[in-house]
Design an enzyme around this catalytic site. Sequence first.
Site: not given
Ligand code: F6R
Ligand code: MG
Ligand code: MG
Length: 367
Positions: A11, A51, A103, A230, A233
């Site tokens: 992403d 995404d 890598n 974090y 995912k």
């Molecule tokens: C991103 C994802 C979303 C974000 C959430 C908060 O891949 O899984 O669930 O964790 O939209 O995102 P921020 O902190 O970037 O506003």
């Molecule tokens: Mg994603």
């Molecule tokens: Mg994302």
Amino acid sequence: MKITLSVIKADVGSIGGHAVPGKKLVQAIEDHIKNEGSRLLSDFKIFHTGDDTAILMAHTKGKDNSDIHKLAWDAFVAGTKIAKEQGLYGAGQDLLKDAFSGNVRGMGPASCEMEFEERPAEPFILFACDKTDPGAFNYPLFRGFADPFHNAGILLSGDIARGFEFTVMDVNYTQGDRIITLNVPEDYYDLAVLLRDPEHYVIESVSSRASGSQAVAVSTSRLHNIAGKYTGKDDPVALVRSQKDFPSTGEILSPYATAHYVAGGDRGSHNVALMPVKLGEIISYFDGPAIITAAGLCVHNGKFTEPVDLFEQPFWDTIREKASQKTFAIREQGFFGVAMASMEELEYTGVVERIKELDKKFIIRSK
Ligand code: F6R
Ligand code: MG
Ligand code: MG
């Protein structure tokens, strides 16, 4: 002919929140591979799921080849440039290191690769998930390969009945690759005990015991183990070869009709039902739901056919409805109990910080 299939996905920016990569971004990734990859690859295809953009490559350089990995990394850097120019959300999100170092593993993008002797006809599936982690593949791969309810080949075909070898990775171990190899049918219950904990033990590969040939490769990286905070995912990808000495394409797809619960969805911190969706589908409800796409292809002499969208077929409309209902059912209880992911998954989030603060205020009541 011995070929390698490599899938590397990341992403690097999306439109409207974490919803879908921009068209120009995807084009930039494709252009980079087309221009710089011609002497390295026999063929390639680009897909996007939620995404994330996935680059599927065929070549003869084997797994973990630094030229192949650099090609994909640089393509994502080119995509990031467009994301920044256009002000897309999360530009370069999955490129966790500043410079490429041999890598992509451990650097943010998810990858899985398989080297094998091409069969005269070589059908396979590229699965890609968004808003969940690699353990999402535990349930459907266990059932699709080891359970005659789905893989009727276990009952009806001699070679398949000899079973499969599963390699499982302990993804919480970060000093190296901690793996175990188990054979079904004899290790069936041991395998079940590990796979029931998909945030800790993840299927990395599956091979046929009859031919010794590899059927499955799953990306096993956990972003939170790389970044220590974090960062979204992991959004895993998997390659699954099908037919003949492996389960049929339909048998491999069959367990996805469960729409099983996975960790993911909003902020990667909830348990939602995994929805099989069409190629290129976007993210919407509750930062999710967790989705999976399945592109079916054949590869011959290192060249791909056009992909077929395996979850486009009308049967899966019913499963999408079922997945929505299952997600609603657990969403009704918000963040309470099993609705939210385990504490281990929330390790780098505000919940843990808050509990640390509250901990100081706890008292032991005197009797
Ligand atoms: C991103 C994802 C979303 C974000 C959430 C908060 O891949 O899984 O669930 O964790 O939209 O995102 P921020 O902190 O970037 O506003
Ligand atoms: Mg994603
Ligand atoms: Mg994302």
